[in-house]
Design a protein around this motif. Structure first.
Motif, PDB file in Angstrom:
ATOM      1  N   GLN A 178       0.819  -1.219   0.000  1.00  0.00           N
ATOM      2  CA  GLN A 178       0.000   0.000   0.000  1.00  0.00           C
ATOM      3  C   GLN A 178       0.852   1.268   0.000  1.00  0.00           C
ATOM      4  OE1 GLN A 178      -3.797   0.303   1.364  1.00  0.00           O
ATOM      5  NE2 GLN A 178      -3.830  -1.550   2.608  1.00  0.00           N
ATOM      6  N   THR A 179       2.074   1.174   0.477  1.00  0.00           N
ATOM      7  CA  THR A 179       2.927   2.353   0.571  1.00  0.00           C
ATOM      8  C   THR A 179       3.732   2.590  -0.696  1.00  0.00           C
ATOM      9  OG1 THR A 179       3.102   2.021   2.970  1.00  0.00           O
ATOM     10  CG2 THR A 179       4.754   3.442   1.962  1.00  0.00           C
ATOM     11  N   LEU A 180       4.056   1.538  -1.436  1.00  0.00           N
ATOM     12  CA  LEU A 180       4.878   1.660  -2.638  1.00  0.00           C
ATOM     13  C   LEU A 180       4.346   2.690  -3.635  1.00  0.00           C
ATOM     14  CD1 LEU A 180       7.289   0.804  -4.356  1.00  0.00           C
ATOM     15  CD2 LEU A 180       5.892  -1.106  -5.219  1.00  0.00           C
ATOM     16  N   PRO A 181       3.032   2.755  -3.919  1.00  0.00           N
ATOM     17  CA  PRO A 181       2.578   3.763  -4.882  1.00  0.00           C
ATOM     18  C   PRO A 181       2.944   5.190  -4.478  1.00  0.00           C
ATOM     19  CG  PRO A 181       0.872   2.117  -4.551  1.00  0.00           C
ATOM     20  CD  PRO A 181       1.939   1.835  -3.532  1.00  0.00           C
ATOM     21  N   ALA A 182       2.912   5.501  -3.185  1.00  0.00           N
ATOM     22  CA  ALA A 182       3.286   6.839  -2.731  1.00  0.00           C
ATOM     23  C   ALA A 182       4.788   7.045  -2.820  1.00  0.00           C
ATOM     24  CB  ALA A 182       2.804   7.069  -1.303  1.00  0.00           C
TER      25      ALA A 182
ATOM     26  N   THR B 218       6.767   5.814  -5.000  1.00  0.00           N
ATOM     27  CA  THR B 218       7.135   6.047  -6.394  1.00  0.00           C
ATOM     28  C   THR B 218       6.574   7.378  -6.904  1.00  0.00           C
ATOM     29  OG1 THR B 218       5.228   4.732  -7.132  1.00  0.00           O
ATOM     30  CG2 THR B 218       7.331   3.602  -6.933  1.00  0.00           C
ATOM     31  N   ALA B 219       5.346   7.715  -6.512  1.00  0.00           N
ATOM     32  CA  ALA B 219       4.705   8.919  -7.050  1.00  0.00           C
ATOM     33  C   ALA B 219       5.425  10.197  -6.641  1.00  0.00           C
ATOM     34  CB  ALA B 219       3.251   8.983  -6.605  1.00  0.00           C
ATOM     35  N   LEU B 220       6.090  10.195  -5.495  1.00  0.00           N
ATOM     36  CA  LEU B 220       6.746  11.420  -5.030  1.00  0.00           C
ATOM     37  C   LEU B 220       8.005  11.742  -5.818  1.00  0.00           C
ATOM     38  CD1 LEU B 220       9.569  10.792  -3.211  1.00  0.00           C
ATOM     39  CD2 LEU B 220       7.872   9.840  -1.661  1.00  0.00           C
ATOM     40  N   GLU B 221       8.559  10.776  -6.557  1.00  0.00           N
ATOM     41  CA  GLU B 221       9.887  10.964  -7.128  1.00  0.00           C
ATOM     42  C   GLU B 221       9.863  11.328  -8.616  1.00  0.00           C
ATOM     43  OE1 GLU B 221      11.892   7.207  -6.522  1.00  0.00           O
ATOM     44  OE2 GLU B 221      10.996   6.315  -8.287  1.00  0.00           O
ATOM     45  N   ASP B 222      10.851  12.117  -8.949  1.00  0.00           N
ATOM     46  CA  ASP B 222      11.206  12.325 -10.350  1.00  0.00           C
ATOM     47  C   ASP B 222      12.587  11.689 -10.493  1.00  0.00           C
ATOM     48  OD1 ASP B 222      11.465  13.126 -12.950  1.00  0.00           O
ATOM     49  OD2 ASP B 222      11.878  15.224 -12.499  1.00  0.00           O
ATOM     50  N   ASP B 223      12.606  10.384 -10.692  1.00  0.00           N
ATOM     51  CA  ASP B 223      13.868   9.659 -10.727  1.00  0.00           C
ATOM     52  C   ASP B 223      14.542   9.897 -12.074  1.00  0.00           C
ATOM     53  OD1 ASP B 223      15.861   7.496 -11.001  1.00  0.00           O
ATOM     54  OD2 ASP B 223      15.020   6.799  -9.105  1.00  0.00           O
ATOM     55  N   LEU B 224      15.670  10.571 -12.031  1.00  0.00           N
ATOM     56  CA  LEU B 224      16.348  10.982 -13.253  1.00  0.00           C
ATOM     57  C   LEU B 224      17.106   9.846 -13.924  1.00  0.00           C
ATOM     58  CD1 LEU B 224      17.746  14.427 -12.036  1.00  0.00           C
ATOM     59  CD2 LEU B 224      15.509  13.884 -12.991  1.00  0.00           C
ATOM     60  N   ASP B 225      17.253   8.721 -13.217  1.00  0.00           N
ATOM     61  CA  ASP B 225      17.982   7.580 -13.763  1.00  0.00           C
ATOM     62  C   ASP B 225      17.081   6.405 -14.118  1.00  0.00           C
ATOM     63  OD1 ASP B 225      20.572   8.825 -13.303  1.00  0.00           O
ATOM     64  OD2 ASP B 225      20.238   8.429 -11.187  1.00  0.00           O
ATOM     65  N   TYR B 226      16.070   6.147 -13.284  1.00  0.00           N
ATOM     66  CA  TYR B 226      15.258   4.944 -13.451  1.00  0.00           C
ATOM     67  C   TYR B 226      13.760   5.236 -13.468  1.00  0.00           C
ATOM     68  CZ  TYR B 226      19.700   2.763 -12.294  1.00  0.00           C
ATOM     69  OH  TYR B 226      21.018   2.386 -12.283  1.00  0.00           O
ATOM     70  N   GLY B 227      13.394   6.449 -13.879  1.00  0.00           N
ATOM     71  CA  GLY B 227      11.989   6.821 -13.872  1.00  0.00           C
ATOM     72  C   GLY B 227      11.103   5.976 -14.749  1.00  0.00           C
ATOM     73  N   ASP B 228      11.711   5.265 -15.719  1.00  0.00           N
ATOM     74  CA  ASP B 228      10.926   4.461 -16.639  1.00  0.00           C
ATOM     75  C   ASP B 228      10.953   2.980 -16.293  1.00  0.00           C
ATOM     76  OD1 ASP B 228      13.591   4.095 -17.178  1.00  0.00           O
ATOM     77  OD2 ASP B 228      13.385   4.143 -19.365  1.00  0.00           O
TER      78      ASP B 228
ATOM     79  N   GLU C 193      10.467  -0.442 -13.380  1.00  0.00           N
ATOM     80  CA  GLU C 193       9.606  -0.943 -12.313  1.00  0.00           C
ATOM     81  C   GLU C 193      10.062  -0.384 -10.972  1.00  0.00           C
ATOM     82  OE1 GLU C 193       7.864  -5.243 -10.707  1.00  0.00           O
ATOM     83  OE2 GLU C 193       9.744  -5.153 -11.833  1.00  0.00           O
ATOM     84  N   PHE C 194       9.119  -0.066 -10.112  1.00  0.00           N
ATOM     85  CA  PHE C 194       9.338   0.482  -8.773  1.00  0.00           C
ATOM     86  C   PHE C 194       9.746   1.952  -8.785  1.00  0.00           C
ATOM     87  CE2 PHE C 194      10.582  -4.092  -8.377  1.00  0.00           C
ATOM     88  CZ  PHE C 194       9.461  -4.503  -7.661  1.00  0.00           C
TER      89      PHE C 194
ATOM     90  N   THR D  32       6.720  10.395   2.240  1.00  0.00           N
ATOM     91  CA  THR D  32       5.624   9.470   1.950  1.00  0.00           C
ATOM     92  C   THR D  32       4.514   9.590   2.981  1.00  0.00           C
ATOM     93  OG1 THR D  32       7.121   7.930   0.868  1.00  0.00           O
ATOM     94  CG2 THR D  32       5.040   7.033   1.649  1.00  0.00           C
ATOM     95  N   ILE D  33       4.882   9.726   4.260  1.00  0.00           N
ATOM     96  CA  ILE D  33       3.874   9.930   5.306  1.00  0.00           C
ATOM     97  C   ILE D  33       3.065  11.186   5.014  1.00  0.00           C
ATOM     98  CG2 ILE D  33       3.591  10.577   7.738  1.00  0.00           C
ATOM     99  CD1 ILE D  33       5.974   8.659   8.323  1.00  0.00           C
ATOM    100  N   ALA D  34       3.741  12.258   4.639  1.00  0.00           N
ATOM    101  CA  ALA D  34       3.046  13.508   4.348  1.00  0.00           C
ATOM    102  C   ALA D  34       2.137  13.379   3.128  1.00  0.00           C
ATOM    103  CB  ALA D  34       4.059  14.622   4.134  1.00  0.00           C
ATOM    104  N   GLU D  35       2.635  12.738   2.087  1.00  0.00           N
ATOM    105  CA  GLU D  35       1.820  12.549   0.887  1.00  0.00           C
ATOM    106  C   GLU D  35       0.563  11.740   1.198  1.00  0.00           C
ATOM    107  OE1 GLU D  35       1.930  13.607  -2.151  1.00  0.00           O
ATOM    108  OE2 GLU D  35       3.985  13.925  -2.864  1.00  0.00           O
ATOM    109  N   ARG D  36       0.727  10.681   1.957  1.00  0.00           N
ATOM    110  CA  ARG D  36      -0.426   9.829   2.249  1.00  0.00           C
ATOM    111  C   ARG D  36      -1.376  10.500   3.238  1.00  0.00           C
ATOM    112  NH1 ARG D  36      -0.110   3.813   3.163  1.00  0.00           N
ATOM    113  NH2 ARG D  36      -2.069   4.047   2.060  1.00  0.00           N
ATOM    114  N   ALA D  37      -0.831  11.230   4.215  1.00  0.00           N
ATOM    115  CA  ALA D  37      -1.689  11.944   5.154  1.00  0.00           C
ATOM    116  C   ALA D  37      -2.524  12.994   4.426  1.00  0.00           C
ATOM    117  CB  ALA D  37      -0.844  12.604   6.241  1.00  0.00           C
TER     118      ALA D  37
END
Length: 511
Positions: free
Chosen positions: A116-120, A122-132, A134-135, A499-504
C-alpha cells in the motif's frame, strides 16, 4: 481573528509537502507556520542551503543538544527553515525495505504495508535515472539522482573497489526493493551540486496560490482545544482558528507541542501546570535514533576533501546478528568531516580541522530514548534523551560496525591517504573491554529521530495517532511527520517522511 480550513505547523520534510498538497484544492484555505525563515526562490536562498555537498548544521539549526548516553551530551542539529532537515542535510534519498513497511502494518496499521505504501514512494519521485523502470516514476515533485562514475572522488572510487574486493555485490539502484550491496547514493538533487529540499520541490511551485498563506519566523505556542476538538493554534499570543490542525514539526518538535497543548502523559503535564486534554503516555516516548560510528583518519593534507561531497558511495548490508532484518547496516566513505562544530572527542584528539574515513550506521538499534517537556514556555527547548547504549544488545551491533569500518578503511588506497587513525587501534578490535570503551567515546547520532508520537490502534496504550494520523481522543488534530513512524526503517528517513506527508494529505482530502 484569521480563520483557515487547515493549519499545518512546521514547513519541514513533511509540512512543506502537506501544505502544497492540501492547497491544491482552491476552495481550501491553508496556513503553513514555520519557526524559521522561508526562502521562496534560488536567488534569495543562502549558499549553505543550496550547497548539496555539505550539511548546514549551524546556520539554520534549532541549536538543540541531546543526552547521547548517560555520560555524554552532544549537539543535535535539526533544520529551522522551510524544508526543515531536508534543507540542511546530506540529500540521501533511500527508501525503507519492504519488511520495514510490512512491520508498520503488523503493528496495527494495515494501510501502511509495502504494497500500500509503494505507490506513494514512487509517485513522489522524479527519478532521473530509473523513472521508466519498475518500482520508479518520473515527473514527481522530488528529484532523485545518482552519482556518475566520472564524478567520484578518488576516495569514493577506492571505497567502491574495496567493497567489491571484500565480496560485496555492486548495486546500480539502492531503491530497488531487492538490492543489497555497494553503489552510488541516490540523492535529492538534479545535478552534482545543488540540494533540493521539500521547500524547493513542493512549496516553491505552490507558494503563489491565493489560498495558501506561508507564515515564517513564527513559533506555535500551543494548539487550542475546545470540547475535545482542536480549533486552532496560538502563535506569539495571537489565535489562528482552523477546522483542522496538522502538526509536522518533527520527532522533537511535534511531541513538545503536543505536551504544551495538554496532550501527553497526564501526571507529567499536571506537574508542569498544563491542563490535560488527552492522557497519551506515548507522546515523547519511544524515541529511536540511528547511531553512527566508524574509523576515521587525519588527512595527509590539512584541506583534504574540502569542497567535495560528504559521500557518494554507500554499502548496504545485513548485520551478522540479524535474524529478521535486511540491510540493517550501512557503511559510507566520508570524504571529509569538518570538526569545527561537531564531534568534540574526535576534535580533541585528532589535532586537525577535519577527518575522513568509513562511517557505519546501525539502522535498527535496540535502545530507546525520550523527549520530555521541561517547561510550558515555548522558548524553553524540550529535554532530548537519545538513550544510546541503554540496551546491551547495541554493543555487539556497534562493535561489528567498527570492525567492518576498520577493514574497509584499511584498503591500501584509502589508508595511504591518511596520516593516522584517530582514537582506535588494531588491539581494540579483539578486546571486548577496549571496544566498549571506544564505542562509549565515539558513537554519535546520524540525526534520524523517529517514533515519538507513533501510530497504532487505540488499544495500543503507547500509540498517539491512528493509521490515518489522527490523534487519539481528540477531533481535528493530526500529526504527520517522522514522529508517527511506529518502527525505524533500514534507511535514512527522508523518503519515508515525505511518503507519510503525501499519504496523510490524501487521507485528509479523501483522495
Amino acid at each position: 481573528m484569521r480563520r483557515f480550513d487547515d493549519i499545518v505547523v512546521g514547513a519541514g520534510g513533511a509540512g512543506a509537502v502537506l501544505a502544497a498538497r492540501l492547497s491544491e484544492e482552491g476552495g481550501r484555505r491553508v496556513a503553513l507556520i514555520e519557526a524559521g525563515p522561508h526562502y521562496g526562490e534560488a536567488a534569495a536562498t543562502p549558499a549553505d542551503l543550496l550547497d548539496g555537498n555539505a550539511m548546514s548544521l549551524v546556520q539554520h539549526s534549532w541549536g538543540l543538544t541531546a543526552a547521547l548516553t548517560a555520560r555524554r551530551r552532544v549537539r543535535f542539529p535539526q533544520g529551522k527553515v522551510s524544508g526543515g532537515s531536508s534543507a540542511v542535510g546530506n540529500t540521501v534519498a533511500i527508501r525503507g525495505t519492504p519488511a520495514d513497511y510490512d512491520e508498520w502494518a503488523a503493528l496495527g496499521n494495515s494501510l501502511w504495508s509495502w504494497e500500500q505504501t509503494l505507490p506513494a514512494l514512487t509517485a513522489l519521485e522524479d527519478d532521473l535515472d530509473y523513472g521508466d523502470r519498475e518500482f520508479h516514476a518520473a515527473g514527481g515533485a522530488l528529484p532523485i539522482r545518482r552519482w556518475r562514475a566520472e564524478e567520484l572522488t578518488p576516495l569514493q572510487q577506492a571505497f567502491l573497489d574495496g567493497c567489491a574486493a571484500a565480496g560485496y555485490p555492486h548495486v546500480t539502484d539502492h531503491n530497488h526493493p531487492a538490492s543489497s550491496g555497494v553503489g552510488a547514493i541516490p540523492s535529492t538533487r538534479r545535478d552534482a551540486a545543488v540540494r533540493v529540499s521539500t521547500a524547493m520541490a513542493y512549496l516553491w511551485p505552490a507558494q503563489g496560490r491565493p489560498n495558501l498563506e506561508i507564515i515564517p519566523d513564527c513559533q506555535v505556542d500551543r494548539v487550542l482545544v475546545r470540547d475535545q476538538r482542536a480549533v486552532g493554534v496560538v502563535v506569539d499570543g495571537e489565535e489562528l482558528r482552523a477546522g483542522r490542525v496538522i502538526l509536522a514539526a518533527g520527532a522533537i518538535g511535534s511531541p513538545a507541542l503536543l505536551w504544551r497543548s495538554g496532550v501527553g502523559p497526564a501526571d507529567e503535564l499536571r506537574r508542569l501546570g498544563i491542563g490535560v486534554h488527552a492522557d497519551l503516555p506515548g507522546v515523547g516516548a519511544g524515541l529511536t535514533d540511528q547511531p553512527r560510528i566508524g574509523v576515521f583518519l587525519t588527512p595527509r593534507s590539512g584541506t583534504a576533501g574540502e569542497g567535495a561531497p560528504t559521500g557518494q558511495i554507500v554499502l548496504r548490508t545485513t548485520s551478522s546478528g540479524s535474524t529478521s532484518r535486511f540491510n540493517d547496516m550501512y557503511y559510507a566513505m566520508v570524504n571529509r568531516f569538518d570538526l569545527t562544530h561537531h564531534f568534540p572527542k574526535l576534535r580533541e584528539v585528532a589535532g586537525a580541522r577535519s577527518v575522513f574515513g568509513v562511517m557505519a550506521v546501525a539502522r535498527r538499534p535496540h535502545s530507546r530514548g525520550r523527549v520530555v517537556l521541561e517547561s510550558a514556555d515555548p522558548t524553553v527547548p524540550p529535554r532530548i534523551d537519545l538513550g544510546y547504549l541503554s540496551d546491551e544488545r547495541d554493543y555487539p551491533l556497534l562493535a561489528e560496525a567498527v570492525r567492518g569500518s576498520w577493514e574497509l578503511a584499511h584498503s591500501s588506497k584509502i589508508r595511504d591517504q591518511g596520516r593516522e587513525v584517530v582514537l582506535v587501534e588494531q588491539r581494540v578490535l579483539d578486546d571486548e573491554e577496549l571496544m566498549r570503551g571506544y564505542i562509549d567515546e565515539a558513537v554519535d547520532s546520524a540525526y534520524n529521530p523517529v517514533g515519538t508520537a507513533r501510530m497504532g490502534p487505540a488499544s495500543d496504550g503507547s500509540a498517539v495517532v491512528d493509521q490515518r494520523c489522527a490523534v487519539h481522543g481528540l477531533s481535528g488534530l493530526y500529526v504527520a511527520d517522522a514522529s508517527v513512524m511506529p518502527a525505524m526503517v533500514c534507511a535514512n528517513t527522508l523518503l519515508s517522511v515525505v511518503t507519510i506527508a503525501e499519504r496523510a494529505a490524501g487521507f485528509l482530502t479523501g483522495r
